[in-house]
Structures are given as structure tokens and as C-alpha cells.
Design a protein around this motif. Structure first.
Motif, mmCIF file in Angstrom:
data_model
loop_
_atom_site.group_PDB
_atom_site.id
_atom_site.type_symbol
_atom_site.label_atom_id
_atom_site.label_comp_id
_atom_site.label_asym_id
_atom_site.label_seq_id
_atom_site.Cartn_x
_atom_site.Cartn_y
_atom_site.Cartn_z
ATOM 1 N N CYS A 156 -2.305 35.111 59.393
ATOM 2 C CA CYS A 156 -3.197 35.796 60.332
ATOM 3 C C CYS A 156 -3.751 37.032 59.636
ATOM 4 C CB CYS A 156 -2.446 36.185 61.599
ATOM 5 S SG CYS A 156 -1.790 34.778 62.516
ATOM 6 N N ASP A 157 -5.064 37.119 59.548
ATOM 7 C CA ASP A 157 -5.703 38.123 58.690
ATOM 8 C C ASP A 157 -6.767 38.868 59.478
ATOM 9 O OD1 ASP A 157 -6.539 39.555 56.532
ATOM 10 O OD2 ASP A 157 -7.325 37.863 55.398
ATOM 11 N N TYR A 158 -6.739 40.214 59.388
ATOM 12 C CA TYR A 158 -7.811 40.999 59.988
ATOM 13 C C TYR A 158 -9.107 40.750 59.223
ATOM 14 C CZ TYR A 158 -4.729 43.873 62.933
ATOM 15 O OH TYR A 158 -3.846 44.314 63.876
ATOM 16 N N SER A 159 -10.188 40.550 59.944
ATOM 17 C CA SER A 159 -11.492 40.312 59.326
ATOM 18 C C SER A 159 -12.231 41.630 59.124
ATOM 19 C CB SER A 159 -12.326 39.372 60.213
ATOM 20 O OG SER A 159 -13.652 39.277 59.739
ATOM 21 N N GLN A 160 -12.529 41.947 57.870
ATOM 22 C CA GLN A 160 -13.361 43.110 57.520
ATOM 23 C C GLN A 160 -12.908 44.376 58.253
ATOM 24 O OE1 GLN A 160 -17.192 41.504 58.594
ATOM 25 N NE2 GLN A 160 -17.502 40.635 56.562
ATOM 26 N N ILE A 161 -11.598 44.618 58.230
ATOM 27 C CA ILE A 161 -11.063 45.696 59.068
ATOM 28 C C ILE A 161 -11.545 47.070 58.611
ATOM 29 C CG2 ILE A 161 -8.904 45.835 57.730
ATOM 30 C CD1 ILE A 161 -7.514 46.507 60.437
ATOM 31 N N GLU A 162 -11.678 47.288 57.296
ATOM 32 C CA GLU A 162 -12.088 48.621 56.859
ATOM 33 C C GLU A 162 -13.549 48.897 57.219
ATOM 34 O OE1 GLU A 162 -10.992 49.642 52.884
ATOM 35 O OE2 GLU A 162 -8.955 48.898 53.112
ATOM 36 N N VAL B 167 -11.065 41.617 64.871
ATOM 37 C CA VAL B 167 -11.091 40.159 64.826
ATOM 38 C C VAL B 167 -9.999 39.676 63.887
ATOM 39 C CG1 VAL B 167 -12.439 38.121 64.171
ATOM 40 C CG2 VAL B 167 -13.541 40.035 65.368
ATOM 41 N N VAL B 168 -9.243 38.677 64.308
ATOM 42 C CA VAL B 168 -8.157 38.129 63.506
ATOM 43 C C VAL B 168 -8.452 36.662 63.220
ATOM 44 C CG1 VAL B 168 -5.688 37.606 63.427
ATOM 45 C CG2 VAL B 168 -6.494 39.724 64.496
ATOM 46 N N ASP B 169 -8.474 36.316 61.945
ATOM 47 C CA ASP B 169 -8.627 34.915 61.536
ATOM 48 C C ASP B 169 -7.253 34.329 61.260
ATOM 49 O OD1 ASP B 169 -11.431 35.169 61.588
ATOM 50 O OD2 ASP B 169 -11.450 35.969 59.537
ATOM 51 N N ALA B 170 -7.031 33.106 61.680
ATOM 52 C CA ALA B 170 -5.737 32.460 61.481
ATOM 53 C C ALA B 170 -5.917 31.122 60.781
ATOM 54 C CB ALA B 170 -5.019 32.267 62.812
ATOM 55 N N GLY B 171 -4.964 30.818 59.905
ATOM 56 C CA GLY B 171 -4.975 29.538 59.205
ATOM 57 C C GLY B 171 -3.576 28.943 59.182
ATOM 58 N N VAL B 172 -3.503 27.615 59.075
ATOM 59 C CA VAL B 172 -2.223 26.915 59.110
ATOM 60 C C VAL B 172 -2.191 25.897 57.984
ATOM 61 C CG1 VAL B 172 -0.669 25.500 60.505
ATOM 62 C CG2 VAL B 172 -2.164 27.177 61.624
#
Length: 919
Positions: free
Chosen positions: A694-700, A906-911
Motif C-alpha cells: 500500500c503506497d501513498y501516491s505523490q504524497i510530497e 490517495v493510497v494505491d494498493a497491489g497484491v
């Protein structure tokens, strides 16, 4: 034996001036050098020497100027900020009771040399307090050098170890090397190693001179060219020890201090700790309160974090008890239970907390009182110790009681060790490493030794002091109990004292206290669980990758040999220099500090468009780094007990608050290259489980939009559009984002991220492969379209200059000691950090807050999922296949709720079955 301390005042004044930030008091008067010198003098007084003197250069010419008119001719005039501190320094020195010595016609060095040898001849133990290497020539039995700024001590053996020659040959060494500070030219290209080698081979300077005709090569030519001036050099660098003085060593007794004068000077210059020490920590507080408040404002205006004077309250060693009887342990358990807070520490036989054996534990309930409970000391003749199970059984109730508060220093390690022995520590309320880190991440290292010296004015017993070092180092289990008790109990004692010194400072800063109590302390146990969980790694897959990388490295090496026209070592900078710059004639666009053509990455990138060989060498190095850092090493990092890799996360590593990791470092595995992604494929889930990322998208960038409140950026994120396309549409006038070309988006992405990191037009031009003028136009267009970003950047620079620090959204501070530096390069770097740190630091705070919430939720899920890694803006989990949909939903919700910004998170998730598939 009586003791004499001779202080090289001129040296320390300059060294303090350049070592400390440009501090000022409330009236704007410079105080940095003065502060450093005063603290050194106070430290000297605590050692209670029988005799002491503060020696400075007298104005006017000396005999060296007559011998060599160019002596010190290249020295710049004393900076005005330093000159203004000389008189108050002398006033404080005199008020402290030190004799101040100045002798016309000679330098302070000569006065010190004369007194030092006279004292040694009278059986007086001599310490020369200096940072000047020239004084090494004076060292002999009974006469040593101490650098009060670094704590280093030089005796005969120390001189030999540092310079490669004994004290008697230091003059010869300096004559050969010359001294650029004093404008004494030595033998060209002859550094300390070459000079020491010559003196070892030929005995002394005369021997080197005699051997000069037969010296080979360029260095021999340089030596022969320098022969006419070596005799004069020797005279100039020799410290005189025969200066006629009207006083002797025993005339240098300290006078009683002038408390009234000191009180006024300390108050004027804002030396709060010195003032507190002078008045026993009680008086003058009311009178000085306004001054002290103004002093803090003065520090802020100077662009520096307030420096800390050591707390004198620690005093000497405490009373430490070695506990080897059940009755004594029972008494200590009762003390621990009754204490409002106690400090604890573990001693082990290894650095890896997941493999180390518990050798002993130490505890402290009040300053100066602590105990050590040895468990596994096993040297011959060691007295009996309590049984491990007995000790842990007696301690378990209090260690696992959440109502009994505990404090540690880097306690995550201790929690790991005790967990492996069946004790789940609860009530871990404070950590002195994190208190220091939150107070000022850049002020100091955050290990116990450094913190004790800085905040307590106390020199701790080091591990090497009891265990030795190098090949002769013994494990702690073989340290005699008397020495082990002194070392281990001191750790607990000092930890408690540090907490008492540091926590009130946090309580005085509500925002920092919140960062500490709401983010850093709760995170300790979260990180401990992540580290204990570990990650499953496919060792066979890594070995296959290592084999493939080795083949490709060999192929790249063969191609490099073909391009060069002959075999050579791609690992040798010297051979690369010969090939690239001598034989192929490529331009040396980057130089080493010594002026040689560089072959580092920047140097090769700079010429990679002019020949295929530099690019090929970069390719080879990239493969070698992946193999050496990851594919070869990761299999060796697998814990034999768990079959997993367990990294160590560092909360007090990066100044901005970002986590780092080591053993192994999982933060730097490349993700943009196919080879980096292949390594991630070796991080796998066991049967029946999946990897979830689970990764924050373009958080900075989102944080930039929040902080700058720029309408264009906010609108782009609120609309859910690709922000890089939106930026390209604005900057390049493409109209709708859909009309943006791939190259325009790439340029906009470089601008978006580059400006956050302080990228110049030159850097942007280089990254995009365009002219600098075109890059400058891009930046100008960007600021024209996003004026809020430009205003934020300028506002942040100005606030940093005014306050000396910047803050994250949650109140974490980054002090910028160079923001008012006289050095333009340092100042520019601090300004770049001022802009970037609020975004990086806020991103770090957000993901830490998310980790705490996610960890609390996972605790109730019955082991269906575990958090196994944190990498940059990403959390990685291992989960039962059936649980994955719920995990993704709940983790995403908690990560998005970790902060409320003006734009959505926004959080992107991958499995996937491995880490790479989960992206």
C-alpha cells in the motif's frame, strides 16, 4: 602528583568560531566562539588542576617574522564577528581565575612549550589543551595533549599512531610537509604519509636530505627542489622551549573566581547553564529570566539551534550494586515497583537483537543509584550468578506491568531481546534517544555517550573501555563483574539522568512534545513488531540472480576491454584515469579534491555522451552494486531460527524524521530498473499468503499543495487528474491535460519534484538534456502558473532565516545551522533543505501515524495479516489470501485518515505472490 594545564587560547578561539554556528545574544552581539571557549574552560575547572594558564599571542612581530617575512602572510584579517568576542573572552577568562599570558616577540606556542618542559622537569604532570598538531613535538612521559573540543588525548603512543612518527620526529615531519596555514611551503605533493615513510626509512630530516639525490620519480624531484628551504622550515616549526619568562609553572595557581563579574557577563551573553552553575542552580533565575528569553530569540535570529551547555548536576560516578543474591534482587524488584519511573538496559553478546544472548540487566530508580544483575558471565573464577529463569521470573511481573513506567536509551533493542526470552515489556513510556532526536535532530549524535557529554557534561565508560577493541576485544560475558557492573549500571543511571534533563525541554515545547508522545514513542513497539515479523526471502532465486549478474558483469568487462583496446581493471580508478583521460583523451570535467581527474559516477555521467566506455563502466558498476549489496548478501542475512530476513529500522537516522533501515538496508533497492524489480521478486509470501503493498501516491506533491495553498495545484489534486499532466498543460500551454505529450509530462514531472529538492536551472537542464536557458524558462513558466508555490518557497526561506528552523505540519522541527552561514554554498544548501524538509518530514510523520493506526487494527485480526516492511511511502504486508480484500480496504482507509490536508491523500494498493508483483 601536581598538575598543570596550559590552554592554547588563540587556537581554541578560532576553532570554536569555525566549529559553532554564528550565535548571538539578545542584543545581536556575536557569542558563538565565546560560548565554545567558556564551556572548555568550565570543563577544565571541573578537573581541579593545581596550576593553569590561558596563553594567547601578543600583538606585534615575532622572531619568526624576522626569519621569514612571508610567515603567515596569507592569513586573512580576523573576522569582525570574532574580533568582537576577544575582549569579553579575556574578561571571562580572568574572572574565572585563569592567569592570562602574553609574551612579546614570541608566539603563544613558545610560551606553552617553555612552561610545559619546565614543569615536566619539576615532576609536574602537564596537559596542553589544544587542537594544534604542532604541539605533538612536545609530548613525552608526563606531558600529553588534550583536544577539549573532541575529547581526544595524545600521548607518546597516540602521536605515533596518528602521525606515524614519534614526538621527537614531529618537527622533521612538519618541515617536510610545510604548513599552508602559516604559509610555510613544504615539499610539493608530500603529505603526512609520505613524510612519515621517509623519516621511517632515513631516520630524521638530515637523513632524508642526504638521501634526496637518489630519490626516484616526481616526488624525488620535488624533494630536491625543496632542499634549500628545509632548514628554515625546521626552525620555523620548532616550538621554542627556552623563552626567558619572569614566572614559572608554580606561579600559575588559579585565583578565586569573581562571581559578580561572571554573573553579569554570563547574563549579558546568554550563557544560561553557566549562570545556573555559578549560582548553584537557584539564584539569578528571576533576574535573568528576561535576558534568557531574549537570548533564545537571538539564537533564532542567528539561524542556529540554541546550543546546549552541559548540565553539571551529574557529578561523579554513582553507587552501583552487583546483584547476585535472590534477596538483593527481591529488594530491587520492590524498588522498581514503587518507583514512578525506572530506567533499564540489557547487556548481550551480539549486536543482532534477534540472535543475541542475554548476559545481564541493569536498572536505576534514582540518579546516582543503579544495579546490575549478571546472568551469563563465564570467565574463569567468576563468582556464581543467579539463574536466568529465576531472575526473569522475578522481574516479569514488573516489566510486563503497563502501570509501571519505564525509560530506555534506544530501547527497541532491549524490547527485542526480552521478547525472545519470553517477556513482553509493557509501559515503555520514554526513550532518551528519541527525546534528543525530537528536540533537535541535527544538534548531536543521539547515542548515549554523545548525549551524556552534551546534556550532562559527563564522560561515560565506553564499551571498548571494558571489552577492549579490535582483535583483542572480548565478549561482555567475559568482563569481570566489578567492571561489568560499573559499565552496565552506569548505562541505566545515565539513561534516567538524561530523561530528567531532556523531558522538561520537550514539555516546554508543546508541538515537539506531541511529536514525541503521539508519533515517536508509540512507533517503537510497532517497529519492533515489524522487525520481529521479518520477510520471507527466496535464497535460491537470489543465487540465480547473482549468477546472472556475474555473467553480465563479465560481458561488460570484455566489451570495456575491447573499447579500450587492452585489458584493464574496471575497479581501479588509477587505470580508469589512464584509459579515459590519457589514452582516449576525454575531458576531465570533474576533479578530485586533490585536483586529479575523477572517475566517480558524476564524472562518468558528464562524459558519457562523448564515448561508449564511460556509460559501459557505469553499467558495470550498477551490476556490481546490486550483486554486492543485495543478491550476494541477502541470503546471508536470513535468520537461521526464523528463516526470514529481519531488518533494523532507525527512528533517529534521517534528520527529517524519515525512517531508514540497515542489516539489510531495504530502502535503497531500485524500483525503476528491471534488475531492481527482479530483486524484489525474491521477497515472497509463504504458501496460502500474499504480499500486499500500500503506497501513498505523490504524497510530497500533495503536501506541497497543502502548504503552498496554490489554487492550481490544489485544483489538480482535488480533481483527481494526473498532476504532472496538469502541470505540463499549465507550463507548456497545451490546453487540456489530454493534449500533453510524453516529453512534456516528463519535463513537468522533473520540475515538480526538482523544485521541491532545490534543483537549479543547471540541474534541470542536465536531467532533461536541454539548454540551461530553456530550463530557466520552464522554471519561470512554472512559477508564473503556480505563484503560490513560489510564495511558499520564499516565505519558508524567510521564516528559516528568522527562526533558525522549519516545521512539519505536525510540529516536528529541523534546525538549519547553516541558514545564516557566511559560506554561500552552505547557506544555499540550508535554504534548499528549508524548502524540502517540511514536505519530507510531513510525509514521514504521516506514514508513521498510519503505521501506528494500522498496527493497532492488526492486533485484533488474529494473525491473518502482518506488517513486514516500511519503505519510503509504502507499507508492505503478508496476509492470508482470503483476508486480502479486507486488508486493502482497512489499511487504505487508515492511511488516508492519517492526516487532513487541503487535498485528498490517495493510497494505491497491489497484491502478488512477491513484492514486485504487488506493484
Amino acid at each position: 602528583m601536581p598538575r598543570l594545564v596550559l590552554i592554547d587560547g588563540s587556537s581554541y578561539l578560532y576553532r570554536a568560531f569555525h566549529a559553532l554556528p554564528p550565535l548571538t545574544n539578545a542584543e545581536g552581539e556575536p557569542t558563538g566562539a565565546l560560548f565554545g571557549v567558556v564551556n572548555m574552560l568550565r570543563a577544565t575547572l571541573k578537573e581541579a588542576p593545581d596550576y593553569a594558564a590561558f596563553v594567547v599571542d601578543a600583538p606585534g612581530r615575532t622572531f619568526r617574522d624576522d626569519l621569514y617575512p612571508e610567515y603567515k602572510a596569507n592569513r586573512a584579517e580576523m573576522p569582525q564577528e570574532l574580533r568582537a568576542q576577544v575582549q569579553p573572552m579575556c574578561e571571562i577568562v580572568a574572572a574565572l581565575g585563569f592567569p592570562i599570558l602574553r609574551e612579546a616577540g614570541v608566539e603563544a606556542d613558545d610560551v606553552i612549550g617553555t612552561l610545559a618542559l619546565a614543569a615536566a622537569a619539576q615532576g609536574i604532570e602537564v596537559t596542553v589543551s589544544t587542537g594544534d598538531k604542532d604541539f605533538a613535538q612536545l609530548v613525552r612521559p608526563g606531558l600529553r595533549l588534550v583536544n577539549t573540543m573532541t575529547g581526544s588525548v595524545l600521548d607518546d603512543a597516540g602521536v605515533m599512531e596518528k602521525f606515524g612518527v614519534p614526538p621527537a620526529r614531529i618537527v622533521d615531519l612538519l618541515a617536510l610537509m610545510g604548513d599552508s596555514v602559516d604559509n610555510i611551503p613544504g615539499v610539493e605533493k608530500c603529505g603526512p604519509k609520505t613524510a612519515a615513510k621517509w623519516l621511517t626509512a632515513y631516520g630524521d630530516l638530515d637523513g632524508v636530505i642526504a638521501a634526496a639525490p637518489d630519490m626516484k620519480g616526481k616526488i624525488g624531484e620535488n624533494l630536491r627542489a625543496a632542499l634549500p628551504r628545509l632548514g628554515l622550515n625546521r626552525t620555523l616549526v620548532t616550538i621554542r622551549t627556552d623563552v626567558p619568562l619572569a614566572f614559572g609553572p608554580t606561579d600559575l595557581a588559579l585565583r578565586p573566581r569573581d562571581a559578580g563579574t561572571l554573573r553579569g557577563l554570563y547574563a549579558r551573553y546568554g550563557f544560561t547553564q553557566a549562570l545556573r552553575e555559578l549560582d548553584g542552580g537557584t539564584a539569578a533565575d528571576a533576574a535573568a529570566e528576561g535576558t534568557l528569553r531574549n537570548t533564545a530569540a537571538g539564537y533564532a535570529r542567528s539561524g542556529a539551534a540554541p546550543a546546549e551547555a552541559p548540565d553539571p548536576a551529574l557529578g561523579g560516578k554513582g553507587e552501583y550494586e552487583c546483584v547476585t543474591a535472590p534477596e538483593a534482587l527481591a529488594a530491587w524488584v520492590e524498588r522498581l515497583r514503587a518507583a514512578p519511573l525506572f530506567a533499564f538496559d540489557v547487556e548481550t553478546d551480539a549486536l543482532d537483537a534477534l540472535r543475541a544472548r542475554l548476559v545481564g540487566l541493569s536498572f536505576s530508580v534514582e540518579p546516582g543509584r543503579a544495579c546490575y544483575v549478571p546472568l551469563l558471565h563465564d570467565y574463569p573464577g567468576c563468582q556464581p550468578q543467579l539463574d536466568v529463569e529465576t531472575v526473569l521470573g522475578m522481574l516479569r511481573p514488573v516489566l510486563e506491568d503497563p502501570a509501571v513506567a519505564k525509560v530506555g536509551q534506544h530501547g527497541k533493542y532491549d524490547l527485542h531481546v526480552l521478547r525472545r526470552y519470553g517477556i513482553a515489556v509493557r509501559g515503555y513510556a520514554h526513550d532518551t534517544m528519541l527525546q534528543s532526536f525530537v528536540l533537535n535532530s541535527t544538534a548531536s549524535r543521539h547515542d548515549m555517550d554523545s548525549l551524556a557529554a552534551r546534556y550532562l557534561g559527563y564522560t561515560t565508560t565506553r564499551y571498548e573501555d571494558v571489552c577492549g577493541k579490535g582483535a583483542k576485544q572480548i565478549p561482555f560475558s567475559q568482563v569481570e563483574l566489578e567492571h561489568a557492573t560499573g559499565y552496565a549500571a552506569e548505562d541505566a543511571d545515565v539513561t534516567l539522568r538524561l530523561h530528567r534533563a531532556l523531558h522538561p525541554r520537550l514539555e516546554a515545547e508543546p508541538a515537539l512534545l506531541s511529536v514525541y508522545t503521539d508519533i515517536e514513542m508509540p512507533l517503537v513497539e510497532v517497529l519492533a513488531r515489524i522487525e520481529a515479523n521479518g520477510v520471507l526471502v527466496d535464497a535460491d532465486e537470489l543465487r540465480r540472480q547473482s549468477h546472472d549478474l556475474a555473467l553480465r558483469m563479465h560481458e561488460a568487462e570484455q566489451r570495456a576491454h575491447a573499447l579500450a583496446g587492452r585489458p584493464f581493471s574496471l575497479e581501479s580508478p588509477k587505470q580508469l584515469q589512464a584509459i579515459l583521460f590519457d589514452e582516449l583523451g576525454l575531458p576531465a570535467l570533474v576533479k578530485t579534491p586533490k585536483g586529479q581527474p575523477s572517475t566517480n559516477e558524476d564524472a562518468l555521467e558528464a562524459i558519457a555522451d562523448q564515448h561508449d566506455l564511460p556509460r559501459l563502466i557505469l553499467e558495470y558498476r550498477g551490476l556490481a552494486k546490486l550483486r554486492g549489496t543485495y543478491t550476494d548478501k541477502l541470503p546471508n542475512s536470513i535468520n537461521p531460527d526464523t528463516g526470514r530476513v529481519h531488518t533494523s529500522y532507525h527512528q533517529a537516522g534521517a534528520a527529517t524524521g524519515r525512517l531508514s533501515s540497515s542489516d539489510p538496508n531495504l530502502q535503497n533497492i531500485p524500483i525503476r530498473t528491471e534488475d531492481g524489480r527482479r530483486i524484489r521478486r525474491a521477497f515472497v509470501a509463504p504458501p496460502g499468503r500474499r504480499i500486499v503493498a500500500c503506497d501513498y501516491s505523490q504524497i510530497e506533491l500533495r503536501i506541497m499543495a497543502h502548504l503552498s495553498e496554490d489554487p492550481g495545484l490544489v485544483r489538480a489534486f482535488e480533481g483527481g487528474v494526473d498532476v504532472h499532466r496538469a502541470t505540463a498543460a499549465e507550463v507548456f500551454g497545451a490546453g487540456a491535460p489530454e493534449a500533453v505529450t510524453a516529453d512534456q509530462r516528463r519535463a513537468a514531472k522533473a520540475i515538480n519534484f526538482g523544485l521541491m529538492y532545490g534543483m537549479s536551472a543547471f540541474g534541470l537542464a542536465r536531467q532533461l538534456g536541454i539548454a540551461r536557458g530553456e530550463a530557466q524558462d520552464y522554471i519561470a513558466l512554472y512559477f508564473a502558473r503556480y505563484p503560490g508555490v513560489r510564495d511558499f518557497m520564499e516565505r519558508t526561506r524567510e521564516q528559516a532565516r528568522e527562526r533558525g528552523y522549519v516545521e512539519t505540519v505536525f510540529g516536528r522541527r529541523l534546525y538549519l545551522n547553516d541558514i545564516a552561514s557566511r559560506n554561500q554554498g552552505l547557506r544555499a544548501g540550508a535554504e534548499r533543505a528549508a524548502i524540502n524538509a517540511p514536505m519530507q518530514g510531513t510525509a514521514a510523520d504521516i506514514i508513521k501515524r498510519a503505521m501506528i493506526e494500522v498496527d493497532a487494527w492488526l492486533a485484533g485480526q488474529g494473525g491473518r495479516a502482518a506488517m513486514i516492511m516500511q519503505v519510503h511511502d509504502e507499507l508492505v504486508f503478508e496476509a492470508d489470501e482470503a483476508f486480502v480484500p479486507e486488508l486493502v480496504q482497512e489499511v487504505g482507509r487508515r492511511m488516508q485518515a492519517a492526516a487532513t490536508l487541503r487535498v485528498p491523500l490517495v493510497v494505491d494498493a497491489g497484491v502478488g505472490g512477491n513484492w514486485d508483483e504487488a506493484h
